[in-house]
Design a protein around this motif. Structure first.
Motif, PDB file in Angstrom:
ATOM      1  N   LEU A 149       7.897   1.008   7.447  1.00  0.00           N
ATOM      2  CA  LEU A 149       9.342   0.798   7.432  1.00  0.00           C
ATOM      3  C   LEU A 149      10.053   1.772   8.369  1.00  0.00           C
ATOM      4  O   LEU A 149      11.007   1.398   9.052  1.00  0.00           O
ATOM      5  CB  LEU A 149       9.881   0.935   6.005  1.00  0.00           C
ATOM      6  CG  LEU A 149       9.502  -0.199   5.051  1.00  0.00           C
ATOM      7  CD1 LEU A 149       9.940   0.132   3.632  1.00  0.00           C
ATOM      8  CD2 LEU A 149      10.102  -1.518   5.503  1.00  0.00           C
ATOM      9  N   CYS A 150       9.575   3.015   8.423  1.00  0.00           N
ATOM     10  CA  CYS A 150      10.176   3.997   9.334  1.00  0.00           C
ATOM     11  C   CYS A 150       9.939   3.604  10.786  1.00  0.00           C
ATOM     12  O   CYS A 150      10.850   3.724  11.627  1.00  0.00           O
ATOM     13  CB  CYS A 150       9.609   5.388   9.065  1.00  0.00           C
ATOM     14  SG  CYS A 150      10.204   6.136   7.544  1.00  0.00           S
ATOM     15  N   ILE A 159      16.392   1.681   2.474  1.00  0.00           N
ATOM     16  CA  ILE A 159      17.537   1.823   1.564  1.00  0.00           C
ATOM     17  C   ILE A 159      17.106   1.542   0.132  1.00  0.00           C
ATOM     18  O   ILE A 159      17.452   2.280  -0.799  1.00  0.00           O
ATOM     19  CB  ILE A 159      18.698   0.897   1.998  1.00  0.00           C
ATOM     20  CG1 ILE A 159      19.312   1.429   3.295  1.00  0.00           C
ATOM     21  CG2 ILE A 159      19.747   0.776   0.903  1.00  0.00           C
ATOM     22  CD1 ILE A 159      20.294   0.481   3.950  1.00  0.00           C
ATOM     23  N   TRP A 160      16.315   0.478  -0.086  1.00  0.00           N
ATOM     24  CA  TRP A 160      15.858   0.156  -1.440  1.00  0.00           C
ATOM     25  C   TRP A 160      14.917   1.231  -1.981  1.00  0.00           C
ATOM     26  O   TRP A 160      14.954   1.549  -3.173  1.00  0.00           O
ATOM     27  CB  TRP A 160      15.173  -1.214  -1.477  1.00  0.00           C
ATOM     28  CG  TRP A 160      16.163  -2.316  -1.612  1.00  0.00           C
ATOM     29  CD1 TRP A 160      16.478  -3.247  -0.671  1.00  0.00           C
ATOM     30  CD2 TRP A 160      16.993  -2.587  -2.740  1.00  0.00           C
ATOM     31  NE1 TRP A 160      17.447  -4.074  -1.152  1.00  0.00           N
ATOM     32  CE2 TRP A 160      17.782  -3.705  -2.423  1.00  0.00           C
ATOM     33  CE3 TRP A 160      17.141  -1.996  -3.988  1.00  0.00           C
ATOM     34  CZ2 TRP A 160      18.713  -4.225  -3.307  1.00  0.00           C
ATOM     35  CZ3 TRP A 160      18.070  -2.527  -4.868  1.00  0.00           C
ATOM     36  CH2 TRP A 160      18.848  -3.630  -4.537  1.00  0.00           C
ATOM     37  N   ILE A 161      14.092   1.810  -1.137  1.00  0.00           N
ATOM     38  CA  ILE A 161      13.218   2.898  -1.586  1.00  0.00           C
ATOM     39  C   ILE A 161      14.061   4.102  -2.002  1.00  0.00           C
ATOM     40  O   ILE A 161      13.809   4.731  -3.031  1.00  0.00           O
ATOM     41  CB  ILE A 161      12.196   3.264  -0.497  1.00  0.00           C
ATOM     42  CG1 ILE A 161      11.153   2.157  -0.373  1.00  0.00           C
ATOM     43  CG2 ILE A 161      11.529   4.600  -0.791  1.00  0.00           C
ATOM     44  CD1 ILE A 161      10.182   2.339   0.780  1.00  0.00           C
ATOM     45  N   ALA A 162      15.100   4.426  -1.215  1.00  0.00           N
ATOM     46  CA  ALA A 162      15.979   5.552  -1.552  1.00  0.00           C
ATOM     47  C   ALA A 162      16.703   5.296  -2.873  1.00  0.00           C
ATOM     48  O   ALA A 162      16.816   6.197  -3.717  1.00  0.00           O
ATOM     49  CB  ALA A 162      16.980   5.784  -0.431  1.00  0.00           C
ATOM     50  N   LEU A 186       0.841  -1.195   0.000  1.00  0.00           N
ATOM     51  CA  LEU A 186       0.000   0.000   0.000  1.00  0.00           C
ATOM     52  C   LEU A 186       0.880   1.251   0.000  1.00  0.00           C
ATOM     53  O   LEU A 186       1.783   1.375   0.832  1.00  0.00           O
ATOM     54  CB  LEU A 186      -0.912   0.009   1.231  1.00  0.00           C
ATOM     55  CG  LEU A 186      -1.847  -1.192   1.367  1.00  0.00           C
ATOM     56  CD1 LEU A 186      -2.572  -1.142   2.698  1.00  0.00           C
ATOM     57  CD2 LEU A 186      -2.820  -1.253   0.215  1.00  0.00           C
ATOM     58  N   PRO A 187       0.629   2.190  -0.913  1.00  0.00           N
ATOM     59  CA  PRO A 187       1.448   3.402  -0.976  1.00  0.00           C
ATOM     60  C   PRO A 187       1.389   4.193   0.322  1.00  0.00           C
ATOM     61  O   PRO A 187       0.360   4.239   0.995  1.00  0.00           O
ATOM     62  CB  PRO A 187       0.828   4.200  -2.123  1.00  0.00           C
ATOM     63  CG  PRO A 187       0.037   3.216  -2.902  1.00  0.00           C
ATOM     64  CD  PRO A 187      -0.393   2.152  -1.951  1.00  0.00           C
TER      65      PRO A 187
END
Length: 95
Positions: free
Chosen positions: A40-41, A62-65, A32-33
């Protein structure tokens, strides 16, 4: 044996083993966006007693960044290509 009651010994600490059902729920929430980033945070920087969740949260961020950086580079490249192409078309029309 109930998966909710299974613990793994790690030094002096007992850690809750995350069941398959919990992972299915977590993976649904991560699809879900915005909720995925919030979760994760919370896992990465909150007081999460389970180091598996904490490490998963950090790795996910890390993968999102990395994805955001790749997206920005791609968008900059595409924008530059079209900007150059339109400028050349305008120059050709003015001749």
């Amino acid at each position: 044996m109930d998966n909710q009651e299974v613990y793994r010994q790690s030094g002096d600490q007992q850690q809750h083993v995350i069941s398959v059902g919990e992972w299915v729920l977590y993976l649904f929430l991560f699809s879900l966006p915005l909720i995925n980033i919030i979760m994760l945070c919370i896992w990465a920087f909150g007081n999460e007693p389970n180091p598996t969740k904490s490490n998963f949260g950090k790795a996910g961020l890390i993968w999102i960044a990395i994805g955001i950086v790749i997206y920005l580079i791609l968008m900059f490249t595409v924008f530059s290509f079209f900007s150059t192409a339109f400028n050349e078309m305008n120059q050709m029309q003015t001749m």
